[in-house]
Motif scaffolding. Structure first.
Motif, short mmCIF file in Angstrom:
data_model
loop_
_atom_site.label_atom_id
_atom_site.label_comp_id
_atom_site.label_asym_id
_atom_site.label_seq_id
_atom_site.Cartn_x
_atom_site.Cartn_y
_atom_site.Cartn_z
N SER A 56 -4.74 3.94 5.13
CA SER A 56 -4.22 3.24 4.17
C SER A 56 -3.90 5.06 3.71
O SER A 56 -2.99 5.79 3.56
CB SER A 56 -4.25 2.86 2.72
N ASP A 72 3.86 3.32 -3.18
CA ASP A 72 4.32 1.99 -1.92
C ASP A 72 4.46 0.96 -1.30
O ASP A 72 2.26 0.85 -1.01
CB ASP A 72 4.35 3.19 -0.55
N ALA A 73 4.44 0.52 -1.50
CA ALA A 73 4.42 -1.58 -1.28
C ALA A 73 3.83 -1.51 0.44
O ALA A 73 2.84 -2.25 -0.18
CB ALA A 73 5.75 -2.17 -1.39
N SER A 74 4.14 -0.80 0.83
CA SER A 74 2.84 -1.21 2.34
C SER A 74 1.75 -0.80 2.59
O SER A 74 0.85 -1.13 2.88
CB SER A 74 3.98 -0.85 3.37
N ARG A 92 -0.08 0.30 -0.19
CA ARG A 92 -0.79 -0.98 -1.38
C ARG A 92 -1.46 -2.00 -0.51
O ARG A 92 -2.52 -2.15 -0.67
CB ARG A 92 -0.34 -0.67 -1.98
N ALA A 93 0.14 -2.49 0.02
CA ALA A 93 -0.63 -4.27 0.50
C ALA A 93 -2.33 -3.42 1.98
O ALA A 93 -3.28 -4.55 1.59
CB ALA A 93 0.10 -4.34 1.27
N GLU A 94 -2.03 -2.22 2.56
CA GLU A 94 -2.67 -2.16 3.33
C GLU A 94 -4.22 -1.75 2.85
O GLU A 94 -5.42 -1.49 3.49
CB GLU A 94 -2.46 -0.91 4.27
N TRP A 95 -4.50 -0.78 1.70
CA TRP A 95 -5.13 -0.01 1.23
C TRP A 95 -5.38 -1.55 0.44
O TRP A 95 -6.65 -1.39 0.70
CB TRP A 95 -4.82 0.39 -0.02
N GLU A 96 -5.52 -1.73 -1.01
CA GLU A 96 -5.70 -3.25 -0.53
C GLU A 96 -6.64 -4.28 0.47
O GLU A 96 -7.49 -4.92 0.38
CB GLU A 96 -4.92 -4.33 -1.70
N ALA A 97 -6.27 -4.68 1.40
CA ALA A 97 -6.52 -5.50 2.39
C ALA A 97 -7.85 -4.63 3.22
O ALA A 97 -9.00 -5.69 3.17
CB ALA A 97 -5.72 -5.32 3.91
N GLU A 98 -7.83 -3.45 2.95
CA GLU A 98 -8.69 -2.31 3.49
C GLU A 98 -9.99 -2.71 2.59
O GLU A 98 -11.20 -2.95 2.70
CB GLU A 98 -8.48 -0.62 3.46
#
Ligand SMILES: Cc1ncc(COP(=O)(O)O)c(C=O)c1O
Length: 395
Positions: free
Chosen positions: A48, A298-300, A302-308
């Motif tokens: 991300s 950025d929603a996408s 942010r989602a990627e960062w939270e998953a990482e």
């Protein structure tokens, strides 16, 4: 002029890193240095972060100064991240970007010294090795409150609370928001509630060091104590770091947050904070802040960062469980189960300095002399060897 100086003490972690680098054994294991490492032993650039950097490079229009408080979008996004839906009164809050969690701690300690010169900052016993020097270099005094029970390797909560209850409006209490460094032992949510009640009773100023948000049990769970305290007390300080949770160590990105009694007092206090920054480094650098702003807005991404972030956290929890169960199997005892209970990057094993030396000399296992290990540094395939070595060292 320089003949008046004597040599300053060297940094112990940097010395340990040097010793590790010079060790020629292929079996050596580095559990000393305080950075996250993946399965390959690498501190990675998060995907991300890389995507955010690509966008920044493509869209950046200027390199002009940011202003004393730094990147405004970053400040707003960090406040949203730290405060969540806690309902903390934002009109009493101000935030300034700063160089890392350390820079944030430093400007906030300077602020405390302007408000109350020479005030005592109570730190946990033990605490992160840099808290004391930052406080002393800012003109403050350092005192401790009981925290770690060497026998159970858990928090000595009754003793801690009794000490906090004795503080006054003249005192400052430095609390680790989550993932306590060096011990790995943390407060439960019920204990945070009691700490908040104590602070309301005594009027002591809470100062929260939030360097590992998301590294313990998740963003929401890790923010519980900070949100609880900011909702309860009239005044508070928070030093946020983006070094660990965004993997931005060398970008030096953090934020100093202040909560004041009223919006007017927040403005006055903030003017002092900005004055401190102006007289120190004038304005912060942008790159790390713009990365975090880009990700959080950025929603996408942010989602990627939270998953990482979840992947890093879950890897550390799995390594803790593996090590604790390997030791349990070998020793038939639950003496090291605390490793699985602890959260964050570190656990204090409670070994003697001699045992720590022995582990280094005999096994090539490196940790700081207080027996703090970085669980992210444990190679998964070596868990059994480490269990044997720790048990031998503890005997
Ligand atoms: C407890 C604690 N606070 C603050 C920091 C500051 O980190 P940085 O200045 O790299 O953001 C660290 C880093 O190791 C830490 O462990």
């Amino acid at each position: 002029m320089f003949e008046t100086l004597t040599k300053a003490p060297g940094d112990k972690i940097l010395a340990l890193m040097g010793e590790y680098a010079a060790d020629t054994r292929s079996s050596k294991v580095d559990l000393g240095v305080g950075v996250y490492k993946d399965e390959q032993g690498v501190t990675p650039v998060m995907s991300s972060v890389r995507k955010a950097e690509e966008r920044i490079l493509a869209n950046e229009k200027t390199k002009t100064y940011l202003g004393i408080a730094g990147n405004k979008g970053f400040g707003a996004a960090v406040l949203d991240l730290v405060l969540g839906n806690s309902g903390v009164n934002r009109s009493r809050i101000r935030i300034a970007q700063a160089p890392g969690g350390t820079g944030s701690l430093w400007i906030l300690m300077q602020l405390i010294n302007r408000a109350r010169p020479g005030a005592a900052v109570y730190v946990s016993d033990p605490t992160w090795a840099n808290h004391n020097p930052i406080a002393i270099n800012s003109g403050l005094k350092v005192a401790t409150y009981p925290y770690f029970d060497a026998a159970t390797r858990a928090v000595k909560f009754d003793a801690m609370l009794a000490a906090l209850d004795r503080l006054t409006t003249e005192d400052v209490v430095l609390l680790h928001g989550c993932c306590h460094n060096p011990t790995g032992a943390n407060l439960t949510h019920e204990q945070w509630d009691k700490v908040a009640q104590s602070l309301v009773r005594t009027g002591a100023l809470p100062f929260i060091d939030l360097a590992y948000l998301g590294f313990g049990d998740g963003i929401e769970a890790d923010a519980y104590g900070t949100r609880k305290i900011l909702s309860a007390v009239p005044e508070a300080l928070v030093a946020f770091s983006g070094s660990k949770n965004f993997g931005l160590y060398r970008e030096r990105i953090g934020a100093a947050i202040l909560l004041a009694r009223s919006p007017d007092e927040a403005d006055v206090t903030n003017s002092q904070l900005l004055n401190i920054i102006r007289g120190a480094y004038s304005q912060p650098p942008d790159h790390g802040a713009e990365i975090i702003r880009t990700i959080l807005e950025d929603a996408s991404l942010r989602a990627e960062w939270e998953a990482e972030l979840a992947q890093m956290r879950n890897r550390m929890i799995a390594l803790r469980e593996k090590l604790a169960s390997a030791i349990r199997e070998r020793s038939n005892s639950t003496d090291f189960d605390f490793v699985a209970e602890h959260r964050g990057m570190f656990s204090l094993l409670g070994l003697t300095p001699e045992a720590v030396e022995h582990l280094k000399a005999e096994n090539g296992v490196y940790m700081t002399s207080d027996s703090r290990i970085n669980v992210a540094g444990i190679p998964e395939e070596r868990v059994g060897d480490l269990a044997d070595a720790f048990l031998a060292a503890a005997r």
